[in-house]
Enzyme design. Structure first.
Site, mmCIF file in Angstrom:
data_model
loop_
_atom_site.group_PDB
_atom_site.id
_atom_site.type_symbol
_atom_site.label_atom_id
_atom_site.label_comp_id
_atom_site.label_asym_id
_atom_site.label_seq_id
_atom_site.Cartn_x
_atom_site.Cartn_y
_atom_site.Cartn_z
ATOM 1 N N ARG A 111 -8.845 -9.555 -3.528
ATOM 2 C CA ARG A 111 -7.524 -9.630 -4.168
ATOM 3 C C ARG A 111 -7.647 -10.144 -5.600
ATOM 4 N NH1 ARG A 111 -4.358 -10.023 1.387
ATOM 5 N NH2 ARG A 111 -5.311 -8.077 2.057
ATOM 6 N N LYS A 138 -8.860 -0.358 10.037
ATOM 7 C CA LYS A 138 -8.858 -1.420 9.038
ATOM 8 C C LYS A 138 -7.988 -2.559 9.551
ATOM 9 C CE LYS A 138 -7.760 -2.318 4.192
ATOM 10 N NZ LYS A 138 -7.361 -1.694 2.925
ATOM 11 N N LYS A 161 -13.532 -1.674 9.103
ATOM 12 C CA LYS A 161 -13.463 -2.688 8.067
ATOM 13 C C LYS A 161 -12.661 -3.880 8.555
ATOM 14 C CE LYS A 161 -11.578 -3.230 3.488
ATOM 15 N NZ LYS A 161 -10.751 -2.676 2.472
ATOM 16 N N CYS A 214 0.801 -1.227 0.000
ATOM 17 C CA CYS A 214 0.000 0.000 0.000
ATOM 18 C C CYS A 214 0.835 1.279 0.000
ATOM 19 C CB CYS A 214 -0.977 -0.020 1.173
ATOM 20 S SG CYS A 214 -2.141 -1.401 1.095
HETATM 21 C C1 PBG Z 1 -6.789 -1.894 -0.464
HETATM 22 C C2 PBG Z 1 -8.158 -2.320 -0.129
HETATM 23 C C3 PBG Z 1 -8.572 -3.606 0.248
HETATM 24 C C4 PBG Z 1 -9.949 -3.557 0.396
HETATM 25 C C5 PBG Z 1 -10.339 -2.250 0.135
HETATM 26 N N1 PBG Z 1 -9.221 -1.490 -0.171
HETATM 27 C C6 PBG Z 1 -7.833 -4.867 0.381
HETATM 28 C C7 PBG Z 1 -6.706 -5.014 1.263
HETATM 29 O O1 PBG Z 1 -6.381 -4.161 2.085
HETATM 30 O O2 PBG Z 1 -6.075 -6.059 1.130
HETATM 31 C C8 PBG Z 1 -10.796 -4.732 0.797
HETATM 32 C C9 PBG Z 1 -12.144 -4.734 0.268
HETATM 33 C C10 PBG Z 1 -12.836 -6.042 0.310
HETATM 34 O O3 PBG Z 1 -12.285 -7.092 0.711
HETATM 35 O O4 PBG Z 1 -14.001 -6.036 -0.077
HETATM 36 N N2 PBG Z 1 -6.233 -0.912 0.316
HETATM 37 ZN ZN ZN Z 2 -3.938 -0.681 -0.136
#
Ligand code: PBG
Ligand code: ZN
Length: 347
Positions: free
Chosen positions: A230, A220, A273, A155
């Site tokens: 993914r 998160k 989340k 990220c």
């Molecule tokens: C990436 C991101 C992710 C999700 C939203 N933005 C995946 C991650 O952090 O691996 C997950 C969304 C989902 O699983 O529906 N920053």
């Molecule tokens: Zn990310």
């Protein structure tokens, strides 16, 4: 003397009450909560939590090309769309009167610095520009992170095998600004970098975008529930995982610390989340902060319901409704969910 009195007189006084209750009818309940559950009309009147289309945000995945509508295998009912198809999909969503959409992009090519994320001609910038031009009244949120755009899928910018937090802040500021330039209504940083909200706020304000709100993915967790995403967003890290920046699922107090920082940095809304496994955190944030709270009902939560429904093991409509209403009951004002379109047709 009746038979019962004869019996009462013959036993020890301590036993008399026992015999009494054995021989007389149970007291009738005077207070009966069931009175308010008798039929749909009264249940509707006393219902404490409601779910409205306006609460729901539909995520969308934008891919390069023309005429592309590619199903995401692990998320039945969800597709990746090229910009032309995304326009048609966005129009359907507008007609369903949902709260809005959140855009994720998969670029033509990736590089170590995720440069498509902050390119004026980036995939999300182009999609946002077209959507806002054709359907100006649809509320468009853009996810702000680099993991769909970097070739290593972490990220942020790397320093060795670590994400360089402070170098990444600069890139996130540029990303948010270019998305605002493209016309998005709100930006949603999801990378869990320290200081990301402050960096984005100051970049937006310097670029004359002080009216654009920030929905922070403040809390998160490093979650296995992101598995199907993914596939949809092509962002599986090439090495390691995201546990060095996303939160440990075991932690609750740390969530308050993260949220407090984001409020101090100028977040307009706070997100938790995933959603279902973290409803306690949604409730905590709702009680502690006066900002609107969002919950992200993530890909794995969606996939589990879809898989069980396809097997005929659960009633999909009731389960989706029950899940979403639980998020609302826990305190979510807004829900980002792949069920949004499905549910809108049933509300
Ligand atoms: C990436 C991101 C992710 C999700 C939203 N933005 C995946 C991650 O952090 O691996 C997950 C969304 C989902 O699983 O529906 N920053
Ligand atoms: Zn990310």
């Amino acid at each position: 003397m009746g038979a019962q009195q004869t019996l009462r007189a013959s036993v020890h006084p301590v036993m008399r009450d026992t015999i009494h209750t054995m021989n007389t009818p149970l007291p009738k309940p005077v207070i009966r909560p069931r009175r308010l559950r008798r039929n749909p009309a009264i249940r509707r009147i006393v219902r404490e939590t409601r779910l409205h289309r306006a609460h729901l945000i539909q995520p969308m995945f934008i891919v390069p090309g023309l005429g592309v509508q590619r199903p995401v295998v692990s998320m039945p009912g969800i597709e990746q769309h090229s910009i032309d198809q995304a326009l048609r999909e966005a129009e359907r969503i507008r007609n369903l009167d949902l709260g809005g959409i959140i855009l994720f992009g998969i670029p033509e090519s990736k590089d170590p610095l995720g440069s498509d994320a902050y390119d004026e001609q980036g995939i999300v910038q182009r999609a946002a520009r077209e959507i806002k031009k054709e359907i100006p009244d649809l509320y468009v949120i853009a996810d702000v992170c680099l993991c769909e755009f970097t070739d290593h899928a972490h990220c942020g910018q790397l320093k060795g095998h670590d994400v360089d937090n402070d170098a990444t802040l600069e890139l996130l500021g540029r990303t948010a600004t270019s998305l605002a330039d493209a016309g998005v209504d709100m930006v949603a940083p999801s990378g869990m970098m320290d200081g990301m909200v402050a960096a984005i706020r100051s970049a937006l304000d310097r670029a004359d975008h002080s009216a654009i709100p920030i929905l922070s993915y403040a809390v998160k967790y490093a979650s296995a529930y992101y598995g199907p995403f993914r596939d949809a967003a092509d962002n599986t890290p090439s090495f390691g995982d995201r546990r060095a920046y996303q939160m440990d699922p075991a932690n609750r107090r740390e969530a308050l610390r993260e949220a407090t920082l984001d409020v101090e940095e100028g977040a307009d809304m706070l997100m938790v989340k995933p959603a279902l496994a973290y409803l306690d955190i949604v409730r905590d944030l709702k009680e502690r902060f006066d900002l609107p709270i969002a919950a992200y009902n993530v890909s794995g939560e969606y996939a589990m319901i879809k898989a069980a429904a396809e097997n005929g093991w659960i009633d999909e409509e009731r389960l989706v409704m029950e899940s979403l209403i639980s998020m609302r009951r826990a305190g979510a004002d807004m829900i980002l969910t792949y069920h949004a379109e499905y549910m809108a047709e049933r509300l």
